[in-house]
Design a protein around this motif. Structure first.
Motif, PDB file in Angstrom:
ATOM      1  N   ASP A 171       0.848  -1.187   0.000  1.00 27.48           N
ATOM      2  CA  ASP A 171       0.000   0.000   0.000  1.00 27.48           C
ATOM      3  C   ASP A 171       0.887   1.241   0.000  1.00 27.48           C
ATOM      4  N   LYS A 223       1.655   4.938   0.070  1.00 25.55           N
ATOM      5  CA  LYS A 223       0.883   6.043   0.611  1.00 25.55           C
ATOM      6  C   LYS A 223       0.940   7.274  -0.300  1.00 25.55           C
ATOM      7  N   CYS A 224      -0.229   7.838  -0.558  1.00 20.64           N
ATOM      8  CA  CYS A 224      -0.367   9.017  -1.413  1.00 20.64           C
ATOM      9  C   CYS A 224      -0.276  10.295  -0.579  1.00 20.64           C
ATOM     10  N   PHE A 262      -2.932   1.755  -4.187  1.00 16.94           N
ATOM     11  CA  PHE A 262      -2.940   3.174  -3.850  1.00 16.94           C
ATOM     12  C   PHE A 262      -4.334   3.519  -3.340  1.00 16.94           C
ATOM     13  N   ASP A 279      -4.031  12.869  -5.103  1.00 13.28           N
ATOM     14  CA  ASP A 279      -3.631  11.486  -4.852  1.00 13.28           C
ATOM     15  C   ASP A 279      -3.640  10.685  -6.146  1.00 13.28           C
ATOM     16  N   ALA A 319      -0.490   8.733  -7.927  1.00 10.06           N
ATOM     17  CA  ALA A 319      -0.511   7.293  -8.200  1.00 10.06           C
ATOM     18  C   ALA A 319      -0.330   7.009  -9.683  1.00 10.06           C
TER      19      ALA A 319
END
Length: 226
Positions: free
Chosen positions: A116, A118-119, A144, A151, A155
């Motif tokens: 995962d 992170k944005c 994402f 965001d 991504a």
């Protein structure tokens, strides 16, 4: 190791979504994402040996699918690495849900890493260890969680710059849920409208799939152990 809970539910995310799965949720996380829905894992829990954990998994498992999650399970790397290897040796399909902030090169071959990244609006930008790109194998997945156009663009550009679609089985774009979401089981709790996200992805020909946390549409989004 310190365990928050072990339970059986429907896998809600990733390409394994919809399948019965046993979740082993470890306690502790060093990140504080703004939309985090598992803050109850930050502390507490109870100590369990590997033998106790495997025994609980055996009692619950039907499909042979197990996810190691948290919190951040790699904070307990010394204990969780042998646990994952033991589960693999016992014939389980093992998923590891991790932020990728901790090194992943020691994760046993055969474990499917669901990373995962992170944005910006997560509150934990730049936490992903870029060296972990080299630890990704073809069965792995990169996720994402998105709450805004900012965001999404982060991504989209990350996927293209690092050619993620050719590195892993799946790249997942998922709308973030409000962490105080409760009651109704619908998209009103999403911080980013899934339809808007889908339209952006189609317009940009992004090499990713849209993912929804389906467990939050099946049960009350505030419910634990699902």
């Amino acid at each position: 190791m310190q365990i928050t809970e072990i339970y059986k539910s429907i896998q809600g995310e990733s390409t394994y979504a919809g399948l019965p799965c046993v979740f082993v949720r470890l306690t502790g996380c060093n990140l504080r994402c703004s939309w985090c829905d598992s803050e109850y894992t930050f502390s507490g829990g109870h100590r369990m040996t590997a033998e106790e954990i495997v025994g609980e998994v055996e009692n619950l498992s039907q499909s042979g699918l197990v996810e190691i999650t948290g919190g951040e399970p790699m904070l307990q790397e010394r204990e969780v690495i042998p646990l994952m290897q033991r589960l693999l040796d016992d014939g389980y399909t093992v998923l590891l849900e991790t932020s990728g902030e901790r090194p992943l090169e020691r994760v046993p071959k055969g474990v499917v890493k669901i990373v995962d990244v992170k944005c910006p609006n997560s509150g934990e930008p730049d936490s992903f260890d870029m060296q972990n790109l080299e630890a990704l194998d073809s069965p792995d997945e990169v996720k994402f969680v998105l709450s805004s156009r900012t965001d999404y663009e982060f991504a989209r550009d990350f996927v293209a710059r690092h050619k993620l679609a050719s590195r892993v089985t799946a790249v997942l774009f998922s709308p973030a849920f409000r962490k105080d979401a409760a009651g109704s089981r619908d998209i009103s709790h999403c911080l980013l409208d899934p339809r808007e996200l889908a339209e952006w992805m189609l317009a940009d020909n992004v090499s990713a799939r849209l993912g929804l946390q389906i467990h939050k549409f099946i049960w009350d989004p505030a419910m634990k152990s699902v």
